[in-house]
Structures are given as structure tokens and as C-alpha cells.
Scaffold this active site. Structure first.
Site, PDB file in Angstrom:
ATOM      1  N   LEU A 210       0.853  -1.202   0.000  1.00 51.69           N
ATOM      2  CA  LEU A 210       0.000   0.000   0.000  1.00 51.69           C
ATOM      3  C   LEU A 210       0.876   1.234   0.000  1.00 51.69           C
ATOM      4  CD1 LEU A 210      -2.652  -0.347   2.866  1.00 51.69           C
ATOM      5  CD2 LEU A 210      -3.108  -0.201   0.422  1.00 51.69           C
ATOM      6  N   HIS A 211       0.735   2.092  -0.984  1.00 48.17           N
ATOM      7  CA  HIS A 211       1.516   3.323  -0.913  1.00 48.17           C
ATOM      8  C   HIS A 211       0.862   4.499  -1.634  1.00 48.17           C
ATOM      9  CE1 HIS A 211       2.589   2.072  -4.944  1.00 48.17           C
ATOM     10  NE2 HIS A 211       3.001   3.296  -5.173  1.00 48.17           N
ATOM     11  N   ARG A 212      -0.280   4.243  -2.302  1.00 51.76           N
ATOM     12  CA  ARG A 212      -0.881   5.301  -3.077  1.00 51.76           C
ATOM     13  C   ARG A 212      -1.411   6.405  -2.162  1.00 51.76           C
ATOM     14  NH1 ARG A 212      -0.233   5.274  -7.713  1.00 51.76           N
ATOM     15  NH2 ARG A 212       0.660   3.222  -7.978  1.00 51.76           N
TER      16      ARG A 212
END
Ligand code: UD1
Length: 368
Positions: A210-212
Site C-alpha cells: 500500500l503506498h498510493r
């Protein structure tokens, strides 16, 4: 002899440039590749290990820009890259993907009349709140030669007024890298012990990335996602290599508390071969990454994408990808389907055969 300046900046660029640099070695009497690193990603775990494992040559030029807001980062790259182009004989630049380094260097080249080659052109999420979508649209408008990974991309480009003759369907360089490295991955046990991952048990394991910004920057959205993922982790342990952007956000005690209720094993970002080794044996992958949607499709591993849209529709129509967005019920239902029925069975998209870089370099030789 033509000088081709190849640009990298951020982690997902490294897997894309590796096979192109390897292939360019084979025509060194015609093309001199010069590797430029903007420095957008700089941590050892986000940068150095990728250069070593993917055997990418040391950059010839490093701009060392580092982090910053979008405007600051883009501007710093442009300032640094402008002097590179002014002070050297550059016949064309080659950019990959959709990160800030891609658009920043393209803008500089376009204004100086230097030709631009874009690898992974034409992908569209049709969501302009996504910074990468802006980077993709603008880079494609500026490019002189556009290489696409799926046929639908040509439709997008032509719709935006780009000459179809500039567009070449060549396959996917990220998948070239995947096939090139698949046999180099270590045993699961070894990868887990090396990274202090304790995901024992017979239930297998899943992986989260997860990094958006849309998922991690707002604590309410991130908290909701983590709580849903915790529920899934009660059925199957979930390994979570945490991106630096996300690591900054989950420092709060509220988020730490949510995560501690499940069986989520957080680690630092993993090296390429370790993530690949874990992915190829995973039961499922939950992600908001672009590249991982493609890699899971190539590996035949079910992928649940925690986004409302994707710029890589072939991973849905041909591959193992399911879009679940951030809706708790949708994510739980998609995970349930994988855990009970095995999830979607996909097939490998056309030309994702490990030879995209060969096709690209063949075209480049005559084009340059
Ligand atoms: C960038 C790309 C995204 C890609 C992602 C992969 C853009 C607009 N986004 O997002 O498309 O999927 O890379 O990782 O280009 N940081 C570190 N160490 C690093 C790099 C970053 O600590 O080596 C931290 C910094 O606090 C930085 C933040 O991570 O501000 C975000 O980095 P940035 O390069 O701005 O964007 P990413 O979220 O990594």
C-alpha cells in the site's frame, strides 16, 4: 553512433530499465546508452538493492534530487536535467513508466528539441486525481516514439490525437525482468528468515502493499483499509512490506493498535528477488501498486487491487486481478472468493513473453 540517455528515478523504474540496458549492450557499436538517475528514490531498500539484484549498471549521471512536494521534486529534476542536456550531445532520451522523473525529464527534452521515447505508454486509469495519470498523459503527448504493453493503450493514444505510426506494441519490460529473475529467487523459508518474517502455519500467506496517496495519506481511509486487512489476516497471515510513505503514516498509536489486532507481519520494503519469491508462492496479494497487478497476472497469483480503477485493464480481462476499491465488503468478498474457490484463473497477456526489450531495441536501432 547515437547517444541515448535513459532515465530512472523511482523503484518501479528499475525493473523496467534493467532489460533495456542489457539489450542495449548488444548494439554498442550503434547506440551509446547513458544512464541518468534523478535520485527520486534513494533509500538502500528502495534503490541500491535493486541496482545490485537486477544488475543495472551504475548510473553515469546522478541528479540527487531526493524527496519533496510534487512541484519541488519535478522542478529540481528539471533544473538538474536541463544542464545535462545542454552540456552533452544527446540524440534522444528514453523514459519509462509514469513517475515524476518521467514527466520532468520529458518536459525538459521537449523544450530543447530532444526526441523522447516512452516505454509503457498509453495506459490510462481515467482518474486525474492520480498524480501518475497526469504524468502519463503529458509524457505521451510529448513523446516521439511510444512503446505499449497492451493493445488497448493504442486506442487511448489515438483518442488523444497521437499519431498511430509512432506507437508500437512490444509487450512488457517489467515481465521481461520477472522471467529473467524467477529462477534466482531463494526458498520461502530462507526469504522469511532473512527478513525476520514469522508467518508460520499451514494456511499459506498473503501479501499486502500500500503506498498510493489516496489510500495512505488520509488516516480515516488508511485506518479503514487496515481494519479490513486485519480481518482477512485472521484467516491467513498477511506479510506487509511497508513503503516509506506508508511507514510515516502508520506511526500513530491508533493505526498501530488497529494493526495489532490481526496477523499482519510488517517488514521494511523487500528486495526485488525476495518479494518475487514470496509472490510466486502466495495465496493472494492485496495491493494498490500498478506493477504488482501485472506481476501477479504473469505469475497466475490472485490479486485484489485496493483501488477504484486501474490503468492496466488487461490484468482484469486476461489476468488474475480483481478491483475491490477501498470498500470493506467488496474486499472481504474478493478475499473470501480466493480463500474458498481459489480466485480468478487468468492467462498470460499477448507478448508478455520476456522479449519486450529485444523488440524495443530493434525498433530503436532503425529509428535513431
Ligand atoms: C513514487 C511514484 C509512484 C510509484 C512509487 C513506487 C510519483 C508521482 N509517484 O511514489 O508512481 O508507484 O514511487 O514507490 O512519482 N521516501 C523515502 N525514501 C525513498 C523515497 C521516498 O523515505 O527512497 C519517502 C519520502 O518521505 C517521500 C515519500 O517517501 O516524500 C514519497 O516518495 P515519492 O518519490 O514522492 O513518491 P512515492 O510515494 O514513492
Amino acid at each position: 553512433m547515437k547517444n541515448l540517455y535513459c532515465i530512472v528515478g523511482a523503484r518501479p523504474n528499475f525493473m523496467k530499465i534493467a532489460p533495456i540496458m542489457r539489450e542495449l549492450k548488444g548494439c554498442s557499436e550503434e547506440i551509446t546508452p547513458v544512464l541518468v538517475h534523478t535520485g527520486q528514490h534513494y533509500d538502500k531498500s528502495m534503490n541500491d538493492t535493486f541496482f545490485t539484484q537486477l544488475e543495472i549498471p551504475k548510473p553515469d549521471i546522478h541528479l540527487n534530487v531526493g524527496s519533496g512536494s510534487h512541484a519541488v521534486q519535478t522542478a529540481e529534476i528539471m533544473k538538474g536535467f536541463e544542464s545535462v542536456l545542454i552540456n552533452n550531445k544527446v540524440d534522444a532520451i528514453l523514459v519509462v513508466g509514469d513517475v515524476n522523473s518521467t514527466i520532468a525529464c520529458s518536459l525538459v527534452a521537449a523544450k530543447l528539441g530532444v526526441r523522447i521515447v516512452h516505454v509503457e505508454a498509453g495506459l490510462r486509469s481515467n482518474d486525474r486525481t492520480m498524480p501518475e495519470e497526469i504524468n502519463r498523459i503529458l509524457t505521451d503527448q510529448l513523446s516521439d516514439l511510444l512503446f505499449i504493453t497492451e493493445k488497448e493503450a493504442k486506442v487511448n493514444l489515438v483518442r488523444e490525437g497521437i499519431d498511430a505510426n509512432k506507437v508500437h506494441f512490444v509487450g512488457n519490460v517489467m515481465i521481461d525482468t520477472l522471467y529473467h529473475n524467477l529462477e534466482k529467487t531463494a526458498q520461502i523459508k530462507e526469504i522469511m528468515s532473512h527478513n525476520n518474517i514469522d508467518a508460520k502455519g499451514d494456511a499459506g500467506y498473503g501479501i499486502i502493499t500500500l503506498h498510493r496517496p489516496s489510500n495512505v495519506d488520509n488516516p480515516v481511509v488508511l485506518g479503514g483499509l487496515m481494519s479490513t486487512l486485519c480481518d482477512i489476516s485472521k484467516k491467513i497471515p498477511l506479510i506487509f512490506p511497508v513503503h516509506p510513505r506508508t511507514a510515516q503514516k502508520i506511526k500513530t498509536s491508533e493505526l498501530q493498535e488497529i494493526i495489532s489486532t490481526g496477523n499482519i507481519i510488517c517488514t521494511a520494503p523487500l528486495a526485488y528477488l525476495d518479494l518475487l519469491g514470496l509472490m510466486r508462492n502466495a495465496t493472494l496479494v492485496l495491493t494498490d501498486s500498478g506493477g504488482i497487478q501485472e506481476e501477479t497476472t504473469a505469475l497466475g497469483i490472485p490479486c485484489i487491487t485496493l483501488r477504484e480503477n486501474t490503468e492496466r485493464p488487461i490484468t482484469i480481462t486476461n489476468g488474475t486481478n480483481t478491483l475491490a476499491g477501498v470498500d470493506r465488503q467488496k474486499i472481504l468478498a474478493a478475499a473470501e472468493d480466493v480463500l474458498i474457490n481459489g480466485g480468478k484463473v487468468g492467462r498470460i497477456p499477448e507478448l508478455w513473453d520476456g522479449h519486450a526489450a529485444t523488440r524495443i531495441v530493434n525498433i530503436l536501432r532503425s529509428w535513431l
